[in-house]
Design a protein around this motif. Structure first.
Motif, PDB file in Angstrom:
ATOM      1  N   GLN A 156       0.882  -1.029   0.120  1.00 48.15           N
ATOM      2  CA  GLN A 156       0.045  -0.054  -0.073  1.00 48.15           C
ATOM      3  C   GLN A 156       0.852   1.348   0.035  1.00 48.15           C
ATOM      4  O   GLN A 156       1.832   1.258   0.635  1.00 48.15           O
ATOM      5  CB  GLN A 156      -0.828  -0.095   1.370  1.00 48.15           C
ATOM      6  CG  GLN A 156      -1.804  -1.207   1.439  1.00 48.15           C
ATOM      7  CD  GLN A 156      -2.543  -1.137   2.743  1.00 48.15           C
ATOM      8  OE1 GLN A 156      -2.251  -0.400   3.582  1.00 48.15           O
ATOM      9  NE2 GLN A 156      -3.732  -1.960   2.754  1.00 48.15           N
ATOM     10  N   LYS A 158       0.939   4.898   1.416  1.00 47.10           N
ATOM     11  CA  LYS A 158       0.283   5.984   2.151  1.00 47.10           C
ATOM     12  C   LYS A 158       0.779   7.271   2.299  1.00 47.10           C
ATOM     13  O   LYS A 158       2.372   7.448   2.553  1.00 47.10           O
ATOM     14  CB  LYS A 158       0.298   5.260   3.590  1.00 47.10           C
ATOM     15  CG  LYS A 158      -0.796   4.091   3.643  1.00 47.10           C
ATOM     16  CD  LYS A 158      -1.199   3.643   5.169  1.00 47.10           C
ATOM     17  CE  LYS A 158      -2.109   2.565   5.205  1.00 47.10           C
ATOM     18  NZ  LYS A 158      -2.270   2.062   6.584  1.00 47.10           N
ATOM     19  N   GLY A 160       2.158  10.504   4.437  1.00 47.76           N
ATOM     20  CA  GLY A 160       2.460  10.621   5.571  1.00 47.76           C
ATOM     21  C   GLY A 160       3.408  11.882   6.194  1.00 47.76           C
ATOM     22  O   GLY A 160       4.071  12.299   5.070  1.00 47.76           O
ATOM     23  N   LEU A 170       5.259  10.178   0.915  1.00 50.78           N
ATOM     24  CA  LEU A 170       4.543   8.865   0.343  1.00 50.78           C
ATOM     25  C   LEU A 170       5.435   7.723   1.233  1.00 50.78           C
ATOM     26  O   LEU A 170       6.483   7.510   0.908  1.00 50.78           O
ATOM     27  CB  LEU A 170       4.767   8.973  -1.217  1.00 50.78           C
ATOM     28  CG  LEU A 170       3.740   7.862  -1.628  1.00 50.78           C
ATOM     29  CD1 LEU A 170       2.046   8.314  -1.237  1.00 50.78           C
ATOM     30  CD2 LEU A 170       3.606   7.861  -3.000  1.00 50.78           C
ATOM     31  N   SER A 171       4.603   6.877   1.799  1.00 48.21           N
ATOM     32  CA  SER A 171       5.255   5.826   2.294  1.00 48.21           C
ATOM     33  C   SER A 171       4.980   4.275   1.469  1.00 48.21           C
ATOM     34  O   SER A 171       3.736   4.402   1.078  1.00 48.21           O
ATOM     35  CB  SER A 171       4.883   5.430   3.791  1.00 48.21           C
ATOM     36  OG  SER A 171       5.432   6.720   4.468  1.00 48.21           O
TER      37      SER A 171
END
Length: 178
Positions: A156, A158, A160, A170-171
């Motif tokens: 995913q 995510k 952050g 963006l992670s």
């Protein structure tokens, strides 16, 4: 002995003995593969690998014995022709030379003899390398036996905030299991 001078007995604590299942113990698979090729694969219950292990090692062993026979034949023929040239006598052993080696010169026989000797060494090295690969395969299989590969894997992305860098970003999150 306590403070009053009496002997005190304390219960002996036994260490817990951990029993390993041989199918999950890489050391057992390594030892078994070192003793007999394919035994580690049997320990790991990877029976489908046995034909590959024995096929590869069987081919290298077959090449070894082929080269050994050819080496002995060419060495014998070379010795007979060499002794005939040096001693200038007809040898009774000349008729024992293999028919395919009779027309070859002394130099050619020496070349073939040396070539087959080198090939014997190579086939021995290949056999030992294949045996080592058999041991490595059994070890890796035993180590990965308990590794859970579930179909519930997902990646995913995510957004952050990073406290360390004090920036947004963006992670990538790898989710394993439920």
């Amino acid at each position: 002995i306590d403070t009053s001078g009496k002997f005190v007995t304390s219960p002996i604590k036994k260490k817990k003995q951990v029993l390993y299942d041989s199918t999950y113990n890489p050391n057992v698979a390594v030892r078994r593969s070192l003793i007999l090729p394919g035994w580690g694969q049997i320990t790991n219950k990877k029976y489908w690998k046995l034909p590959i292990v024995y096929g590869a090692m069987g081919v290298s062993a077959g090449v070894f014995f082929y080269n050994l026979k050819q080496y002995k034949d060419s060495r014998f023929a070379y010795r007979v022709k060499y002794n005939m040239r040096v001693n200038k006598t007809d040898s009774a052993l000349y008729s024992s030379i293999k028919p395919n080696l009779e027309p070859l010169s002394e130099e050619s026989l020496k070349f073939y003899r040396n070539q087959f000797r080198r090939d014997i060494d190579y086939s021995t090295i290949f056999f030992l390398i294949l045996w080592g690969l058999n041991v490595v395969d059994a070890t890796v299989d035993a180590h990965l036996k308990s590794f859970d590969v579930s179909p519930d894997l997902s990646i995913q992305f995510k957004p952050g905030y990073s406290e360390l860098a004090k920036t947004n970003g963006l992670s990538i999150v790898l989710k394993i299991g439920k």
